[in-house]
Write a protein that holds these residues in place. Structure first.
Motif, mmCIF file in Angstrom:
data_model
loop_
_atom_site.group_PDB
_atom_site.id
_atom_site.type_symbol
_atom_site.label_atom_id
_atom_site.label_comp_id
_atom_site.label_asym_id
_atom_site.label_seq_id
_atom_site.Cartn_x
_atom_site.Cartn_y
_atom_site.Cartn_z
ATOM 1 N N SER A 385 0.828 -1.203 -0.015
ATOM 2 C CA SER A 385 0.053 -0.014 -0.139
ATOM 3 C C SER A 385 0.949 1.281 -0.099
ATOM 4 C CB SER A 385 -0.831 0.012 1.294
ATOM 5 O OG SER A 385 -0.100 0.251 2.316
ATOM 6 N N ASP A 386 0.386 2.413 0.232
ATOM 7 C CA ASP A 386 1.165 3.703 0.133
ATOM 8 C C ASP A 386 1.901 3.801 1.568
ATOM 9 O OD1 ASP A 386 -0.128 4.406 -2.100
ATOM 10 O OD2 ASP A 386 -1.514 5.707 -1.482
ATOM 11 N N ASN A 387 1.539 2.831 2.528
ATOM 12 C CA ASN A 387 2.169 3.098 3.631
ATOM 13 C C ASN A 387 2.926 1.728 4.177
ATOM 14 O OD1 ASN A 387 -0.755 4.324 4.462
ATOM 15 N ND2 ASN A 387 0.989 5.719 4.616
ATOM 16 N N TRP A 388 2.725 0.446 3.362
ATOM 17 C CA TRP A 388 3.395 -0.643 3.744
ATOM 18 C C TRP A 388 4.160 -1.403 2.684
ATOM 19 C CZ3 TRP A 388 4.242 -2.573 8.822
ATOM 20 C CH2 TRP A 388 3.295 -2.020 9.745
ATOM 21 N N THR A 389 5.204 -1.865 2.993
ATOM 22 C CA THR A 389 5.874 -2.531 1.685
ATOM 23 C C THR A 389 6.551 -4.076 2.667
ATOM 24 O OG1 THR A 389 7.913 -1.590 2.766
ATOM 25 C CG2 THR A 389 6.779 -0.624 0.494
ATOM 26 N N SER A 390 6.695 -5.160 1.643
ATOM 27 C CA SER A 390 7.044 -6.234 2.032
ATOM 28 C C SER A 390 8.360 -6.684 1.444
ATOM 29 C CB SER A 390 5.858 -7.293 1.536
ATOM 30 O OG SER A 390 6.575 -8.819 1.791
ATOM 31 N N GLN A 391 9.314 -7.277 2.051
ATOM 32 C CA GLN A 391 10.626 -7.555 1.521
ATOM 33 C C GLN A 391 10.785 -9.020 1.948
ATOM 34 O OE1 GLN A 391 14.552 -6.231 2.906
ATOM 35 N NE2 GLN A 391 14.805 -5.303 0.971
ATOM 36 N N SER A 392 11.288 -9.803 0.942
ATOM 37 C CA SER A 392 11.380 -11.234 1.389
ATOM 38 C C SER A 392 12.770 -11.441 0.777
ATOM 39 C CB SER A 392 10.366 -12.072 0.591
ATOM 40 O OG SER A 392 9.067 -11.711 1.030
ATOM 41 N N ILE A 393 13.851 -12.021 1.535
ATOM 42 C CA ILE A 393 15.019 -12.366 1.209
ATOM 43 C C ILE A 393 15.376 -13.902 1.326
ATOM 44 C CG2 ILE A 393 17.571 -11.520 1.336
ATOM 45 C CD1 ILE A 393 16.710 -8.981 2.442
ATOM 46 N N LEU A 394 16.156 -14.345 0.400
ATOM 47 C CA LEU A 394 16.472 -15.775 0.536
ATOM 48 C C LEU A 394 17.976 -15.768 0.104
ATOM 49 C CD1 LEU A 394 15.969 -19.130 1.171
ATOM 50 C CD2 LEU A 394 15.483 -19.033 -1.104
ATOM 51 N N THR A 395 18.788 -16.213 0.952
ATOM 52 C CA THR A 395 20.457 -16.447 0.466
ATOM 53 C C THR A 395 20.864 -17.818 0.909
ATOM 54 O OG1 THR A 395 21.092 -15.718 2.819
ATOM 55 C CG2 THR A 395 20.410 -14.019 1.538
ATOM 56 N N SER A 396 21.878 -18.089 0.133
ATOM 57 C CA SER A 396 22.568 -19.199 0.313
ATOM 58 C C SER A 396 24.135 -19.114 0.042
ATOM 59 C CB SER A 396 22.433 -20.256 -0.580
ATOM 60 O OG SER A 396 23.099 -21.576 -0.745
ATOM 61 N N ALA A 397 24.921 -18.899 1.069
ATOM 62 C CA ALA A 397 26.400 -18.829 1.110
ATOM 63 C C ALA A 397 26.984 -19.941 1.329
ATOM 64 C CB ALA A 397 26.649 -17.738 2.258
ATOM 65 N N ASN A 398 28.073 -20.455 0.295
ATOM 66 C CA ASN A 398 28.652 -21.635 0.242
ATOM 67 C C ASN A 398 30.302 -21.497 0.101
ATOM 68 O OD1 ASN A 398 26.347 -23.666 -0.345
ATOM 69 N ND2 ASN A 398 25.956 -21.736 -1.667
ATOM 70 N N ASN A 399 31.064 -22.061 0.905
ATOM 71 C CA ASN A 399 32.313 -21.709 0.989
ATOM 72 C C ASN A 399 33.026 -22.875 1.417
ATOM 73 O OD1 ASN A 399 32.846 -18.701 1.136
ATOM 74 N ND2 ASN A 399 31.347 -18.996 2.329
ATOM 75 N N GLU A 400 34.192 -23.057 0.719
ATOM 76 C CA GLU A 400 35.134 -24.470 0.898
ATOM 77 C C GLU A 400 36.526 -24.008 0.731
ATOM 78 O OE1 GLU A 400 35.414 -27.123 -2.990
ATOM 79 O OE2 GLU A 400 33.224 -26.524 -2.647
ATOM 80 N N ALA A 401 37.574 -24.653 1.242
ATOM 81 C CA ALA A 401 38.957 -24.577 1.376
ATOM 82 C C ALA A 401 39.482 -25.741 1.699
ATOM 83 C CB ALA A 401 39.435 -23.359 2.454
ATOM 84 N N ALA A 402 40.829 -25.707 1.259
ATOM 85 C CA ALA A 402 41.748 -26.878 1.257
ATOM 86 C C ALA A 402 43.207 -26.363 0.908
ATOM 87 C CB ALA A 402 41.448 -28.078 0.279
ATOM 88 N N GLY A 403 44.055 -26.984 2.071
ATOM 89 C CA GLY A 403 45.703 -26.603 1.589
ATOM 90 C C GLY A 403 46.342 -26.659 2.928
ATOM 91 N N PRO A 404 47.643 -26.821 2.923
ATOM 92 C CA PRO A 404 48.302 -26.751 3.693
ATOM 93 C C PRO A 404 48.905 -25.378 4.500
ATOM 94 C CG PRO A 404 49.946 -26.919 2.111
ATOM 95 C CD PRO A 404 48.371 -27.132 1.549
ATOM 96 N N GLY A 405 48.704 -25.213 5.714
ATOM 97 C CA GLY A 405 48.969 -24.246 6.213
ATOM 98 C C GLY A 405 50.289 -23.846 7.157
ATOM 99 N N THR A 406 50.996 -22.938 7.403
ATOM 100 C CA THR A 406 52.145 -22.786 8.114
ATOM 101 C C THR A 406 52.042 -21.602 9.184
ATOM 102 O OG1 THR A 406 53.262 -21.160 6.830
ATOM 103 C CG2 THR A 406 53.575 -23.630 6.007
ATOM 104 N N TRP A 407 52.700 -21.800 10.302
ATOM 105 C CA TRP A 407 52.892 -20.664 11.115
ATOM 106 C C TRP A 407 54.324 -20.812 11.921
ATOM 107 C CZ3 TRP A 407 50.161 -24.953 12.131
ATOM 108 C CH2 TRP A 407 50.252 -25.721 13.401
#
Length: 813
Positions: A385-407
């Motif tokens: 309406s002039d006074n109300w809004t709707s917001q719908s959000i869908l997210t998918s965050a995908n991460n991967e990593a591999a390797g040797p680490g040093t310190w």
């Protein structure tokens, strides 16, 4: 939070909704300013002629002048380099007069105006994300700092870490490691660690240094913010939210190439185009590829970033946007130096006293970690309406990593051990968020509110492989002289050892939150605003899964409430305001003592930690947006911290407390045509007020420097000299930082002294020169102008880059 506080919260919200005042003899003026090509005109001054009433258009070209006395006026639209427009309008009591104006200038011509004009290019005066409702920064009882795209361009910034150096009080403890689960950079805000986990207000985790190619601006939202953002993505010090570029309704874009010291080469492209004649289907693509080497003898990074976005306007009411981010990186990890013993036993208490050539990585080759991110986002905006809004959000965050680490471990007698492990893992976070936003009147009072909820679920695993025999030490060397087997510590050798090892540890995470929240801002009068909000959060931790036994352990469920309150009084309407807030945040504490033989510990579920912030200050946006800023004092108290039970060292109690208080200030200004200034200062006093004897009443090593300052000054020469030529200079200051801070105790547990390790204070200066034209831009920048040796870290010594040079050229179309 007890029931009485919750009832008080709901009572206050109900009072805000029901409270009304009689109509006053005033009205409002609002409208939209667009250009001749129908694009919004941002940062355009709109004033009522011969009065003090004025406003500045936002990113959508919208302006609003409130609390105007009844009468007839002349609207005057003016900005540097454009033709002034005037239009008559009448203001009636309790009504909003609308004046929409089209300027003769096109977007291209306005770009030229921005290049040569005196607008405050480093200021953004909206605060939509921090409040989830349309709210000006001066109306918001919470502090947020914004790094604009124009500032990033002037500084030739390519990644999020460098951009955030412009935020007062934000200190980068260490950069992105690329590890699965926690690979993103760590920062300190108001004495507490945080990460950049939020994208456009929802989950958008990337386990590397976020590329700046798709960033429109970055918000650092200060203080405990669980009421609107939950506890998973925030910390008690605040959160970092990157706002991305969106498609628009004309063809345009930019290509850019940069090159510089240590093999740095980077290319980017930003292309936007409508896909149909009526411009209801819009597409934008941002992409970047970057390659660089380390200033040390080994180290490299090579990455590719690809971010398409598509917007479709189904009708005047419904719009959908689909976005994606694809990120690939092959890079060596950070060259981290940990303390292998107490500073007293090592014999060194300051990183500046190390007799170590920091250009030596101590690695015989590049140890490369492979990182991938695949993130998807869908947003549906519907005008109910002039006074109300709707917001719908869908997210998918995908991460991967591999390797040797040093310190490295720093030891006594100029010794340093070289260590390695193998790691791999992946994580997936899915979030659905629904917001209903209202902007309506209660009597004569404007009321803005959001009612929303979200469902967040994340699941992941990580596998750590040790060197044979559950070891990670490869060798120990003297770091001050020649090392005969220096090159023996290389990825090939370590990978062969890891491949032949049966020493490993596998961990997993599986948890979700289900939340509802409400936030309301009510104009009691045009100058007085009060706000209140509350969140209910259900946390479900499914524990750890053991595939070998097909069992799961450590699962628990918790509920938490998080309220917030605020008040703003505008001393000068829309120009100067006083504000105060109370904000709450919480953290679900996972029992790290599972498996203990103590019946009071094993399987115990701790209550959520809670942090309460009280803050007060002043904000300004004066002289038609030529001067803006804020100054505030905050006090954050944390309770329910889990600590060792003094009467039983193998048990834990939950009665620890921490206090963090300080001052933050920021100013952005454009006092004369062509001159833009941004500067900030932060002081933080943080200490553990009830903790283990070894750290009680001391500043936590995670709190970073006590004093931080930043500034950047840019000046574009007058048009009658060399049109488009500009200079910039700025930098950062940090006082000394403790990465080890412990009380020394006698056999009876009495404090006998203190043992510390210090990263010294630093002042780093940068400079740039640029030549900016409507169709192209050339920039040259020097980082660390004085070639200062400096460090960051919180348990580690992380040396930073020496003086570097970089140049770039952009073509705009």
């Amino acid at each position: 939070m007890n029931n009485s506080i919750f009832k008080q919260t709901l009572t206050l919200i109900a009072l805000l909704f029901g409270f009304a005042l009689s109509a006053q003899d005033r009205g409002n003026v609002s409208g939209t300013i667009v250009l001749s090509d129908n694009t919004p005109a941002e940062n355009i001054s709109v004033a009522l002629k011969n009065t003090n009433y004025s406003a500045v258009t936002n990113a959508k070209g919208h302006y609003e002048i409130k609390n105007v006395k009844v009468g007839e006026y002349t609207i005057r639209v003016v900005s540097v380099g454009i033709k002034t427009v005037e239009q008559n309008i009448a203001v009636a009591a309790g009504q909003t007069a609308t004046a929409n104006i089209t300027l003769n200038e096109s977007q291209e011509e306005l770009n030229e105006v921005v290049i040569n004009g005196g607008t405050n290019r480093y200021s953004k005066q909206e605060a939509v994300s921090s409040s989830r409702i349309p709210l000006k920064a001066i109306e918001n009882a919470q502090v947020s700092n914004v790094v604009t795209q124009q500032l990033m361009k002037d500084q030739l910034i390519t990644n999020q870490d460098d951009a955030l150096k412009n935020v007062p009080g934000l200190y980068q403890m260490w950069g992105a490691t690329g590890r699965a689960g926690d690979g993103g950079s760590y920062y300190v805000s108001r004495g507490f660690t945080t990460q950049a986990l939020v994208r456009n207000g929802v989950a958008g985790t990337v386990i590397a240094n976020n590329d700046a190619a798709n960033i429109e601006y970055i918000e650092a939202i200060k203080g405990p913010s669980a009421t609107l953002f939950g506890s998973i993505l925030t910390s008690y010090g605040g959160l970092i939210n990157r706002v991305t570029k969106k498609p628009y309704d004309r063809f345009g874009g930019e290509v850019n190439f940069q090159t510089g010291s240590y093999g740095f080469n980077r290319g980017t492209v930003d292309v936007n185009t409508p896909l149909n004649a009526d411009k209801t289907a819009l597409f934008r693509l941002n992409a970047a590829t970057t390659k660089s080497e380390s200033f040390q003898d080994t180290g490299m990074s090579k990455n590719f970033f690809f971010a398409p976005s598509f917007t479709y306007k189904f009708s005047d009411r419904l719009t959908a946007t689909i976005e994606a981010e694809f990120f690939n990186q092959d890079a060596t990890g950070l060259n981290l130096i940990y303390l292998g013993d107490s500073p007293s036993n090592i014999g060194i208490h300051n990183a500046a006293d190390l007799n170590y050539d920091f250009k030596r990585s101590m690695n015989g080759s590049n140890f490369v970690t492979q990182t991938k991110s695949r993130n998807f986002f869908a947003t549906f905006n519907y005008k109910m309406s002039d006074n109300w809004t709707s917001q719908s959000i869908l997210t998918s965050a995908n991460n991967e990593a591999a390797g040797p680490g040093t310190w490295l471990y720093l030891l006594a007698n100029n010794q340093m051990s070289r260590n390695a492990w193998g790691f791999e893992g992946s994580s997936n976070a899915v979030e659905f968020q629904q917001n209903f936003t209202g902007d309506f009147k209660i009597g004569s009072m404007r009321n803005r509110m959001v009612i929303g909820g979200d469902i967040y679920h994340t699941k992941g695993y990580y596998l750590i492989t040790y060197l044979p025999g559950f070891q990670w030490t490869f060798d120990t060397v003297d770091y001050t002289g020649s090392i005969a087997n220096y090159n023996a510590f290389n990825q090939h050798t370590i990978q062969n050892m890891l491949d032949g090892s049966d020493s490993f540890y596998k961990g997993s995470s599986d948890y979700s939150t289900n939340s509802v929240y409400v936030n309301d801002v009510l104009n009691i009068t045009p100058r007085l605003l009060v706000s209140a909000g509350v969140r209910f959060d259900n946390y479900e931790n499914r524990g750890s899964y053991d595939a070998a036994s097909n069992t799961r352990s450590g699962a628990f469920s918790q509920n938490a409430f998080s309220p917030k309150f605020g008040a703003v009084y505008q001393i000068v309407e829309d120009q100067v305001s006083l504000f105060a807030n109370y904000q709450n945040s919480f953290k679900n504490v996972v029992n790290s003592y599972a498996g203990s033989t103590d019946p009071n510990v094993n399987g115990a579920v701790f209550k959520p930690e809670h942090a309460n912030q009280f803050e007060a200050g002043v904000k300004a946006n004066a002289f038609n947006n030529k001067l803006s800023g804020s100054v505030s004092y905050y006090n954050i108290e944390v309770e329910n911290i889990v600590r060792t039970d003094p009467s039983n060292p193998i048990s834990s109690i939950q009665d620890g407390t921490q206090l963090s208080k300080g001052i933050e200030a920021e100013i952005t200004a454009s006092p004369i045509e062509g001159l833009n200034i941004i500067a900030g200062y932060a002081y933080n006093d943080s200490k553990l007020t009830k903790a283990d004897a070894g750290v009680n009443n001391l500043r936590p090593y995670t709190a970073g420097p006590q004093n931080l300052a930043n500034f950047w000054v840019s000046y574009k020469l007058p048009e009658n000299t060399i049109k488009g030529l500009g200079l910039g200079v700025g930098g950062n200051y940090g006082s000394e930082s403790l990465i080890y801070n412990q009380n020394t105790l006698d056999s009876d547990g009495n404090v006998t002294g203190r043992d510390t390790f210090v990263l010294p204070s630093y002042t780093v200066l940068n400079a740039s020169v640029f030549y900016d034209q409507p169709k192209y831009r050339v920039t040259f920048r020097v980082n660390n102008l004085t070639d200062e040796l400096y460090f960051n870290g919180y348990t580690t010594i992380n040396v930073q880059a020496p003086r570097t040079f970089v140049g770039g050229i952009s073509y705009k179309f």
